[in-house]
Design an enzyme around this catalytic site. Sequence first.
Site, PDB file in Angstrom:
ATOM      1  N   HIS A  41      -5.897  -5.562   3.538  1.00  0.00           N
ATOM      2  CA  HIS A  41      -4.878  -4.510   3.687  1.00  0.00           C
ATOM      3  C   HIS A  41      -4.401  -4.460   5.131  1.00  0.00           C
ATOM      4  O   HIS A  41      -5.197  -4.214   6.035  1.00  0.00           O
ATOM      5  CB  HIS A  41      -5.473  -3.149   3.298  1.00  0.00           C
ATOM      6  CG  HIS A  41      -5.716  -3.000   1.834  1.00  0.00           C
ATOM      7  ND1 HIS A  41      -5.069  -2.058   1.061  1.00  0.00           N
ATOM      8  CD2 HIS A  41      -6.530  -3.686   0.994  1.00  0.00           C
ATOM      9  CE1 HIS A  41      -5.475  -2.171  -0.198  1.00  0.00           C
ATOM     10  NE2 HIS A  41      -6.368  -3.142  -0.269  1.00  0.00           N
ATOM     11  N   CYS A  83      -2.830  -2.214   6.540  1.00  0.00           N
ATOM     12  CA  CYS A  83      -3.047  -0.892   7.147  1.00  0.00           C
ATOM     13  C   CYS A  83      -4.452  -0.787   7.738  1.00  0.00           C
ATOM     14  O   CYS A  83      -4.745   0.126   8.498  1.00  0.00           O
ATOM     15  CB  CYS A  83      -2.796   0.234   6.137  1.00  0.00           C
ATOM     16  SG  CYS A  83      -3.918   0.249   4.746  1.00  0.00           S
ATOM     17  N   GLN A 120      -4.974  -0.520  -4.674  1.00  0.00           N
ATOM     18  CA  GLN A 120      -5.589  -1.721  -5.253  1.00  0.00           C
ATOM     19  C   GLN A 120      -6.337  -1.405  -6.551  1.00  0.00           C
ATOM     20  O   GLN A 120      -6.298  -2.181  -7.510  1.00  0.00           O
ATOM     21  CB  GLN A 120      -6.525  -2.375  -4.229  1.00  0.00           C
ATOM     22  CG  GLN A 120      -7.016  -3.736  -4.707  1.00  0.00           C
ATOM     23  CD  GLN A 120      -7.840  -4.463  -3.667  1.00  0.00           C
ATOM     24  OE1 GLN A 120      -7.566  -4.345  -2.464  1.00  0.00           O
ATOM     25  NE2 GLN A 120      -8.836  -5.200  -4.109  1.00  0.00           N
ATOM     26  N   CYS A 147       0.850  -1.190   0.000  1.00  0.00           N
ATOM     27  CA  CYS A 147       0.000   0.000   0.000  1.00  0.00           C
ATOM     28  C   CYS A 147       0.888   1.244   0.000  1.00  0.00           C
ATOM     29  O   CYS A 147       1.781   1.380   0.827  1.00  0.00           O
ATOM     30  CB  CYS A 147      -0.885  -0.071   1.235  1.00  0.00           C
ATOM     31  SG  CYS A 147      -1.276   1.469   2.026  1.00  0.00           S
ATOM     32  N   GLU A 148       0.638   2.134  -0.970  1.00  0.00           N
ATOM     33  CA  GLU A 148       1.531   3.283  -1.099  1.00  0.00           C
ATOM     34  C   GLU A 148       1.306   4.329  -0.011  1.00  0.00           C
ATOM     35  O   GLU A 148       2.145   5.193   0.196  1.00  0.00           O
ATOM     36  CB  GLU A 148       1.399   3.921  -2.485  1.00  0.00           C
ATOM     37  CG  GLU A 148       0.088   4.613  -2.749  1.00  0.00           C
ATOM     38  CD  GLU A 148       0.014   5.170  -4.168  1.00  0.00           C
ATOM     39  OE1 GLU A 148       0.839   4.798  -5.017  1.00  0.00           O
ATOM     40  OE2 GLU A 148      -0.890   5.982  -4.417  1.00  0.00           O
ATOM     41  N   HIS A 149       0.171   4.231   0.687  1.00  0.00           N
ATOM     42  CA  HIS A 149      -0.088   5.223   1.742  1.00  0.00           C
ATOM     43  C   HIS A 149       0.674   4.926   3.025  1.00  0.00           C
ATOM     44  O   HIS A 149       1.125   5.829   3.705  1.00  0.00           O
ATOM     45  CB  HIS A 149      -1.593   5.272   2.064  1.00  0.00           C
ATOM     46  CG  HIS A 149      -2.408   5.791   0.944  1.00  0.00           C
ATOM     47  ND1 HIS A 149      -3.677   5.332   0.650  1.00  0.00           N
ATOM     48  CD2 HIS A 149      -2.130   6.733   0.017  1.00  0.00           C
ATOM     49  CE1 HIS A 149      -4.145   5.972  -0.400  1.00  0.00           C
ATOM     50  NE2 HIS A 149      -3.230   6.816  -0.810  1.00  0.00           N
ATOM     51  N   HIS A 150       0.751   3.636   3.384  1.00  0.00           N
ATOM     52  CA  HIS A 150       1.358   3.279   4.672  1.00  0.00           C
ATOM     53  C   HIS A 150       2.600   2.399   4.528  1.00  0.00           C
ATOM     54  O   HIS A 150       3.234   2.067   5.525  1.00  0.00           O
ATOM     55  CB  HIS A 150       0.333   2.542   5.545  1.00  0.00           C
ATOM     56  CG  HIS A 150      -0.883   3.361   5.853  1.00  0.00           C
ATOM     57  ND1 HIS A 150      -2.046   3.276   5.111  1.00  0.00           N
ATOM     58  CD2 HIS A 150      -1.116   4.289   6.816  1.00  0.00           C
ATOM     59  CE1 HIS A 150      -2.942   4.118   5.603  1.00  0.00           C
ATOM     60  NE2 HIS A 150      -2.411   4.748   6.638  1.00  0.00           N
TER      61      HIS A 150
END
Length: 192
Positions: free
Chosen positions: A150, A152, A122, A80-83
């Site tokens: 996920h 996260c 995703q 996941c590119e956010h976390h």
Amino acid sequence: MACKEIDKPKIEQAFRMILEAIGEDPDREGLRDTPKRVARMYEEIFSGLWCEPREFLQVSFSEFHDELVLVKDIPLYSMCEHHFLPFYGKAHVAYIPRGGKVIGISKLARVAEAYAKRPQLQERLTSQIADCIYETLNPHGVGVVIEAEHMCMTMRGIRKPGSITVTSALRGLFETRHQTREELLSLILNKR
Ligand SMILES: Nc1nc2c(ncn2[C@@H]2O[C@H](COP(=O)(O)OP(=O)(O)OP(=O)(O)O)[C@@H](O)[C@H]2O)c(=O)[nH]1
Ligand SMILES: [Zn+2]
């Protein structure tokens, strides 16, 4: 396939700083080699950044089959590119060949894996796989469904283990023809 190298020394340096920042001693025995290990791990799990997935679809076989081909339950791990935490689950990749040409089925999984090995969302992962196959093979249709958990959302934040996110990307006949879409969904749901 030619892949450029990622900057491992830079990752090592940065990860050492992260260890210091969380209050750890990067020189203690158990952590001494960790920045190196993390750099090697990132090289592996982000190797898709340095590859061109379209290259996997260059070789096809002459075979007349203008019906659905589905590779389902492909295990999938992405980040996941956010976390920068993993999300993982299954990808289902289908296409309808055109013009008497079929592709080696492993290549569908290779395309999925190459896009998964990048910092991802995703939704983007799902449509990148579909667009790559649709644009490279020019088939009658492409359908990609991904089901993933996920981390996260499980080990931090809202903490909902077991919640599964499902995304789909449908192109060509899978998008326009109700019957074709239904066939795909029933084959994916059919658990043998
Ligand atoms: N659409 C989408 N969202 C994602 C994906 N992976 C993680 N997210 C979401 O990205 C969002 C980032 O939200 P932010 O509010 O910026 O970050 P945050 O404060 O850490 O959010 P929480 O996870 O709610 O604690 C969260 O809602 C995540 O659940 C993904 O693949 N697709
Ligand atoms: Zn996340």
